[in-house]
Design an enzyme around this catalytic site. Structure first.
Site, PDB file in Angstrom:
ATOM      1  N   ASP A   1     -12.200  -9.187   4.444  1.00  0.00           N
ATOM      2  CA  ASP A   1     -13.514  -9.171   3.795  1.00  0.00           C
ATOM      3  C   ASP A   1     -14.121 -10.578   3.748  1.00  0.00           C
ATOM      4  O   ASP A   1     -15.325 -10.748   3.932  1.00  0.00           O
ATOM      5  CB  ASP A   1     -13.430  -8.606   2.368  1.00  0.00           C
TER       6      ASP A   1
ATOM      7  N   ASP B   1      -6.305  -7.027   3.875  1.00  0.00           N
ATOM      8  CA  ASP B   1      -7.453  -6.361   3.253  1.00  0.00           C
ATOM      9  C   ASP B   1      -8.398  -7.414   2.682  1.00  0.00           C
ATOM     10  O   ASP B   1      -9.616  -7.373   2.895  1.00  0.00           O
ATOM     11  CB  ASP B   1      -6.957  -5.426   2.140  1.00  0.00           C
TER      12      ASP B   1
ATOM     13  N   ASP C   1      -3.282 -18.144  -0.245  1.00  0.00           N
ATOM     14  CA  ASP C   1      -4.346 -18.800  -1.020  1.00  0.00           C
ATOM     15  C   ASP C   1      -4.997 -19.907  -0.198  1.00  0.00           C
ATOM     16  O   ASP C   1      -6.227 -20.052  -0.164  1.00  0.00           O
ATOM     17  CB  ASP C   1      -3.814 -19.323  -2.370  1.00  0.00           C
TER      18      ASP C   1
ATOM     19  N   TYR D   1       0.824  -1.215   0.000  1.00  0.00           N
ATOM     20  CA  TYR D   1       0.000   0.000   0.000  1.00  0.00           C
ATOM     21  C   TYR D   1       0.856   1.263   0.000  1.00  0.00           C
ATOM     22  O   TYR D   1       0.430   2.306  -0.478  1.00  0.00           O
ATOM     23  CB  TYR D   1      -0.902   0.031   1.238  1.00  0.00           C
TER      24      TYR D   1
ATOM     25  N   LYS E   1       3.011 -15.401   1.464  1.00  0.00           N
ATOM     26  CA  LYS E   1       3.145 -16.079   0.172  1.00  0.00           C
ATOM     27  C   LYS E   1       4.630 -16.377  -0.027  1.00  0.00           C
ATOM     28  O   LYS E   1       5.248 -16.002  -1.029  1.00  0.00           O
ATOM     29  CB  LYS E   1       2.555 -15.177  -0.932  1.00  0.00           C
TER      30      LYS E   1
HETATM   31  C1  IPM Z   1     -10.381  -1.329   4.068  1.00  0.00           C
HETATM   32  C2  IPM Z   1     -10.681  -0.677   2.751  1.00  0.00           C
HETATM   33  C3  IPM Z   1      -9.549   0.289   2.441  1.00  0.00           C
HETATM   34  C4  IPM Z   1      -8.277  -0.515   2.303  1.00  0.00           C
HETATM   35  C5  IPM Z   1      -9.775   1.160   1.201  1.00  0.00           C
HETATM   36  C6  IPM Z   1     -11.090   1.886   1.251  1.00  0.00           C
HETATM   37  C7  IPM Z   1      -8.644   2.121   1.003  1.00  0.00           C
HETATM   38  O1  IPM Z   1     -10.877  -1.621   1.764  1.00  0.00           O
HETATM   39  O2  IPM Z   1     -10.243  -0.604   5.082  1.00  0.00           O
HETATM   40  O3  IPM Z   1     -10.305  -2.551   4.112  1.00  0.00           O
HETATM   41  O4  IPM Z   1      -7.990  -1.072   1.243  1.00  0.00           O
HETATM   42  O5  IPM Z   1      -7.542  -0.594   3.293  1.00  0.00           O
HETATM   43 MG    MG Z   2     -10.913  -3.644   2.492  1.00  0.00          MG
END
Ligand code: IPM
Ligand code: MG
Length: 356
Positions: free
Chosen positions: A246, A242, A218, A140, A186
């Site tokens: 999710d 990240d 993975d 990032y 990885k």
């Molecule tokens: C998160 C989001 C952010 C990230 C974006 C909105 C920049 O997806 O906080 O997970 O990638 O960190």
């Molecule tokens: Mg995110």
């Protein structure tokens, strides 16, 4: 007295932050605490007002706080802005400015919601883990980076001290939980990951009482949906965290339920994992539970009042148990309520449970 920087941001961020504030105020009343709030702009609303998604004033407001409570940023309106002016850029800059290298995203299953997950009940029962994501380095932020007509490139880099500090956090957090860390990388392909793995094992020498295993990312993605019970603390880098957070969020049924804490050595920020949901913004429909639960994390982590964190969690669980649902988590037999109503119900339960 505690100073809170309030950064509601865009879309439903405004509504759910309002819910968070109401909960903080009720806790203040019950526990005789004093809070001072200062509200600042971040994201698209800041861009509209000042031509930048994050001003120095907002950063300063955070520097002067004991904790930052953030809503969400972003919306259709700002999607075509250049990368550095997008609302999302504000989040990244804020994380870096406040040194928030530890991001904690718990994947907790609320029993009353177990049917809203896409996974089977028996896979999900007793699932309780956290994704610990490194938040201020890795791909990032790595340099060089760039984009032109011939190629686009980024740099995935970790320095020794960056891996050491997040690994220490992972082992410490595991000690307070179920004593197990799974480090995700990885290393079969990337040097930066082999480095990560080496350092994590070095740090582990100081924490031999905590179990440590490694997984390739993975495989980790697959294991989270296949057998999520095996995890306690998942330690990973910025990009992998990240993605995995999710996946972890979705197995719990709704992104609308998940809180997060971002911690540094000096500052702390609490925000729901969900985004600004522009499609339902301003309609009193948003699920405030992730924001409320983030307030719970604030009490546990920043103010060392785990009893309050647990109380807030219990109030959320009771409200769900009673059958109340916002639109994102409604299923057969649930009672649909608005953002404000859900907030009011949680606060009433909080007071009731406290009195008992
Ligand atoms: C998160 C989001 C952010 C990230 C974006 C909105 C920049 O997806 O906080 O997970 O990638 O960190
Ligand atoms: Mg995110």
């Amino acid at each position: 007295m505690f100073k809170i920087a309030l950064l509601p941001g865009d879309g439903i961020g405004v509504e759910v932050t309002n819910s968070a504030v109401q909960v903080i105020k009720s806790v203040a009343e019950l526990f005789n605490l004093e809070f001072q709030f200062k509200e600042c702009l971040i994201g698209g609303c800041s861009y509209d007002a000042f031509g930048t998604p994050l001003t120095d004033e907002t950063i300063q407001c955070c520097y002067e706080s004991d904790a930052v409570v953030l809503g969400a940023v972003g919306g259709y309106k700002w999607e075509s802005l250049p990368q550095n002016l997008k609302p999302e850029a504000a989040l990244l800059k804020l994380r870096k400015s406040l040194g928030l290298y530890t991001n904690i995203r718990p994947a907790k299953i609320y029993k009353p919601l177990i049917d809203s997950s896409s996974l089977k009940k028996d896979v999900l029962s007793n699932v309780d883990f956290v994704v610990l994501r490194e938040l201020t380095s890795g791909i990032y932020f790595g340099e060089p980076r760039g984009l032109n007509t011939e190629h686009g490139f980024n740099t995935m880099i970790y320095h020794r001290d960056e891996v050491i500090r997040i690994a220490k956090q992972a082992f410490k957090i595991a000690r307070e939980r179920n004593n197990k860390v799974t480090s995700v990388d990885k290393a079969n392909v990337l040097e930066v990951s082999q480095f990560w793995r080496n350092i994590v094992h070095e740090v582990h020498q100081e924490f031999k009482d905590v179990a440590l295993n490694d997984l390739y990312v993975d495989n980790a993605a697959m294991q989270i949906v296949h057998n999520p019970k095996q995890f306690d603390v998942i330690l990973t880098s910025n990009l992998f965290g990240d993605i995995l957070s999710d996946i972890a969020a979705m197995i719990t049924g709704s992104l609308g339920m998940l809180p997060s804490a971002s911690l540094g050595d000096k500052y702390a920020l609490y925000e729901p994992v969900h985004g600004s949901a522009p499609d339902i913004a301003g309609q009193n429909k948003a699920n405030p539970l992730a924001a409320i639960s983030s307030v719970g994390m604030m009490f546990s982590y920043s103010f060392k009042m785990k009893n309050v964190g647990d109380l807030i969690d219990a109030a959320i669980e009771k409200t769900l148990d009673d059958g109340y649902r916002t639109a994102d988590i409604i299923s057969d037999g649930g009672m649909l309520v608005s953002t404000n109503k859900m907030t009011e119900l949680v606060i009433n339960n909080l007071k009731d449970i406290y009195k008992k």
